[in-house]
Design a protein around this motif. Sequence first.
Motif: not given
Length: 259
Positions: A138-143
Motif C-alpha cells: 500500500k502507498v505509504g507502507n515500506r518494503v
Amino acid sequence: MILLKTKEEIALIRDAGQLLGKCIAEVGKHVRPGITTAYLDQIGEQYIRDHGAKPLCKGFEGFPSAFCISVNEVVVHGIPSELFLKEGDNVSIDCVIEYNGYVADSSYTFAVGEVKPEVRRLMKVTREALYIGLDQCKVGNRVGDISHAVQMHCEKNGYSVVRELCGHGVGFKMHEDPSVPNFGVKGTGPLLKEGMVLAVEPMVCMGSKNVVFSKEDGWTCSTRDRKPAAHYEHTVAITPEGPDILTTFDFIEKNIKES
Ligand code: MG
Ligand code: MG
C-alpha cells in the motif's frame, strides 16, 4: 533506482501477467507422476511463443530454460531436466515473460498427485504468506512491512524463510529495484509509492532456512536439510486504491478444482 509505472504501463504489465497466469495453468495441467520437468518446460515455452510473448529466464545469465521448475527440497531456480515427477512430489513452476515490451513474474507450487498432509500444509501456509505480504503493498507502507508480514506468518506456523534470495521490482525488466526480502523489520526499507510494481515471492522451508546452491549448475537452490520448500509469486502494482495483483492464479486453480 526504483522506476515508477504509469496507469497505462500497469495495464500492459497486467496483460503480460494474465497471459502468464494462463501459461502456468497450461503447464500445471500436465503436472502428474511420470512426466519430466523438461517436458513441462517445453509445453510452457511453446505456449509462451504461440501467444507472442518471450520467456525471459531463457538465456538470462546463461540459464538454459524458459521455466524454473523446482521439485521438493529445491526451493527455486531448478533447471528442467529428464527427472520424472512422482506421486507425492511438490513442484514450483516459476516463469517470467515479456509481452508487448512489459514483464510479469509469477510462480505456483503444485502437488503431484497426493502429497503428504505436512507438505499440503507447507504449500497452504506459503500461499497465505504471499497474500498477507501483498496486503501490505500500500502507498505509504515500506518494503519492510511486506517482508515482516511474510516472515511472521511463516515462522508462526513453524517454517523458515530463505535469506539469500528475495522478491524484486519488475515490469520493464525482469529484475528491478527494490529488493523485497521475505524477512525484515516493519517500517524499514524503501517507501512504497504509487506506480511501483513488485514481485512478491515467499520462499518457505519446512525445516531450516539454510540453502545450498548446486556446484554443478550454479543455479539450483536447495534446502540444506533436504526438507521440502514451497514458492508462490505474484506481480503487484501499488495504487492509491491498494494492492493491484497483475498476475493471477485463477486459471491454475480452476483447473485444479476441475481435475
Ligand atoms: Mg519468478
Ligand atoms: Mg521473481
